[in-house]
Design an enzyme around this catalytic site. Sequence first.
Site, mmCIF file in Angstrom:
data_model
loop_
_atom_site.group_PDB
_atom_site.id
_atom_site.type_symbol
_atom_site.label_atom_id
_atom_site.label_comp_id
_atom_site.label_asym_id
_atom_site.label_seq_id
_atom_site.Cartn_x
_atom_site.Cartn_y
_atom_site.Cartn_z
ATOM 1 N N SER A 38 -13.134 -10.340 9.339
ATOM 2 C CA SER A 38 -13.083 -9.175 8.446
ATOM 3 C C SER A 38 -14.411 -8.447 8.377
ATOM 4 C CB SER A 38 -12.675 -9.619 7.030
ATOM 5 O OG SER A 38 -13.585 -10.580 6.516
ATOM 6 N N ASN A 125 -13.947 -18.455 -1.440
ATOM 7 C CA ASN A 125 -12.874 -17.940 -2.309
ATOM 8 C C ASN A 125 -13.438 -17.276 -3.559
ATOM 9 O OD1 ASN A 125 -11.358 -19.222 -0.384
ATOM 10 N ND2 ASN A 125 -10.411 -20.714 -1.752
ATOM 11 N N THR A 170 8.101 28.647 -16.116
ATOM 12 C CA THR A 170 8.938 27.456 -16.232
ATOM 13 C C THR A 170 10.015 27.590 -15.165
ATOM 14 O OG1 THR A 170 10.483 28.437 -17.819
ATOM 15 C CG2 THR A 170 8.548 27.313 -18.733
ATOM 16 N N HIS A 171 10.401 26.478 -14.566
ATOM 17 C CA HIS A 171 11.388 26.491 -13.476
ATOM 18 C C HIS A 171 10.956 27.404 -12.325
ATOM 19 C CE1 HIS A 171 14.220 24.474 -16.211
ATOM 20 N NE2 HIS A 171 13.830 25.354 -17.126
ATOM 21 N N SER A 290 -5.284 30.653 11.655
ATOM 22 C CA SER A 290 -4.203 30.297 12.567
ATOM 23 C C SER A 290 -4.647 30.543 14.000
ATOM 24 C CB SER A 290 -2.956 31.144 12.267
ATOM 25 O OG SER A 290 -2.005 31.034 13.309
ATOM 26 N N LYS A 296 -3.735 35.291 9.055
ATOM 27 C CA LYS A 296 -3.415 34.223 8.094
ATOM 28 C C LYS A 296 -4.666 33.529 7.565
ATOM 29 C CE LYS A 296 0.256 31.812 8.196
ATOM 30 N NZ LYS A 296 0.109 30.391 8.336
ATOM 31 N N ASN A 298 -4.973 29.949 5.605
ATOM 32 C CA ASN A 298 -4.175 28.804 5.165
ATOM 33 C C ASN A 298 -4.924 27.930 4.155
ATOM 34 O OD1 ASN A 298 -2.169 29.581 7.022
ATOM 35 N ND2 ASN A 298 -3.169 28.418 8.658
ATOM 36 N N GLU A 303 -3.431 21.624 0.670
ATOM 37 C CA GLU A 303 -2.303 20.925 1.286
ATOM 38 C C GLU A 303 -2.660 19.477 1.613
ATOM 39 O OE1 GLU A 303 -0.413 24.940 3.362
ATOM 40 O OE2 GLU A 303 -1.516 23.485 4.580
ATOM 41 N N TYR A 330 -5.915 -19.324 -3.524
ATOM 42 C CA TYR A 330 -6.303 -18.339 -2.509
ATOM 43 C C TYR A 330 -5.430 -18.495 -1.270
ATOM 44 C CZ TYR A 330 -8.939 -15.532 0.774
ATOM 45 O OH TYR A 330 -9.278 -14.575 1.695
ATOM 46 N N GLN A 335 -7.133 -11.132 2.164
ATOM 47 C CA GLN A 335 -8.085 -10.356 2.958
ATOM 48 C C GLN A 335 -7.607 -8.922 3.137
ATOM 49 O OE1 GLN A 335 -10.263 -12.278 6.278
ATOM 50 N NE2 GLN A 335 -9.200 -10.808 7.603
#
Length: 347
Positions: A38, A125, A170-171, A290, A296, A298, A303, A330, A335
């Site tokens: 690890s 441990n 709303t909505h 773009s 454009k 973006n 996002e 353990y 891990q």
Amino acid sequence: MAEKSGEEAPAGARGGLFGAGGRFKGGTDPIMEKFNESIGFDKRMWKQDIRGSIAYAKATTKVGILTEDECYTIVSGLEKVYAEWEAGTFEIKAGDEDIHTANERRLTEIIGSLGGKLHTGRSRNDQVATDTRLWTVEAEKDILKDLGTLLEAGAEFAKMNIDVLMAGYTHLQPAQPIRFGHWLMSHMAALMRDAERLQQLIPRANQCPLGSGALAGNAFGVDREFLARELGFDGVTSNSLDSVCDRDFVVEFLLWHSMLLMHLSQFAEDLIINNMLKCVEMDDAYATGSSLMPQKKNPDALELLRGKAGVALGRSVGLMATLKGLPRAYNKDLQEDKVPLFDPVDT
């Protein structure tokens, strides 16, 4: 068939310092070594690991395992290892299975065989449980500061634009006129709850498991309260079996992080919609163009925030699925808590 005494192990480390000898006569397969190690990701806990070792050396000196001179030599050696990590000159070598093995191997190179005495009565441990708690609490405190900065900036921006009006929905339908500041602070209110929740997590994570041993406690009676004070913990964990396998504090952080990202995703979605409606405008520094349509602009940053919210939820569910079937105490499955823990902080 009985094994021949004195038979040499094949080439290849068996867990470096901690796994050598014992019942094993043969070396580990190189594929198993790679699969088992690890160090590639837990090396980032080098600082916490050295802090824990310095505290443990002092604790074992208090119960007579180390002499004062031995403790001084070990602590001085660990400080040199610390300096190498800090300077970026620490060299990871073959056989460094994890950060604990790497640091103790280097300590032994610096001060000789006395370095091996550091681990007396300690298990990896309770060592990894200590490192992980220290790292998590430090990360949580840093995030809390960043959240405070974000909340202050949000409140200040809302105040600066207190007279700006916008449509309230709303909505997803226009409903009533509202102040821009009112809308912005609605998102800050959710982040304030996130900050409060994070504050509540820290005391539960900030408990010291060091001195729990592999599972049944420390055979030499080290002072766990002393260890907790040395390392800045609020107290000690209550049960050694639980201490070495408890990852509730990791799960709580991941669940908290998924809720934080949920709120940020909602904020991002609102900004995307309002940007489309020309209520707000994305700064060029946080937008992309773009490859086909030059007109454009973006909102990729927003996002990506939405997308990362789903990944965050997946991390928390994934770790809980790993933990749900584990017996006490353990198990190596634990891990797998590191990458899901580190990734959100990096994000």
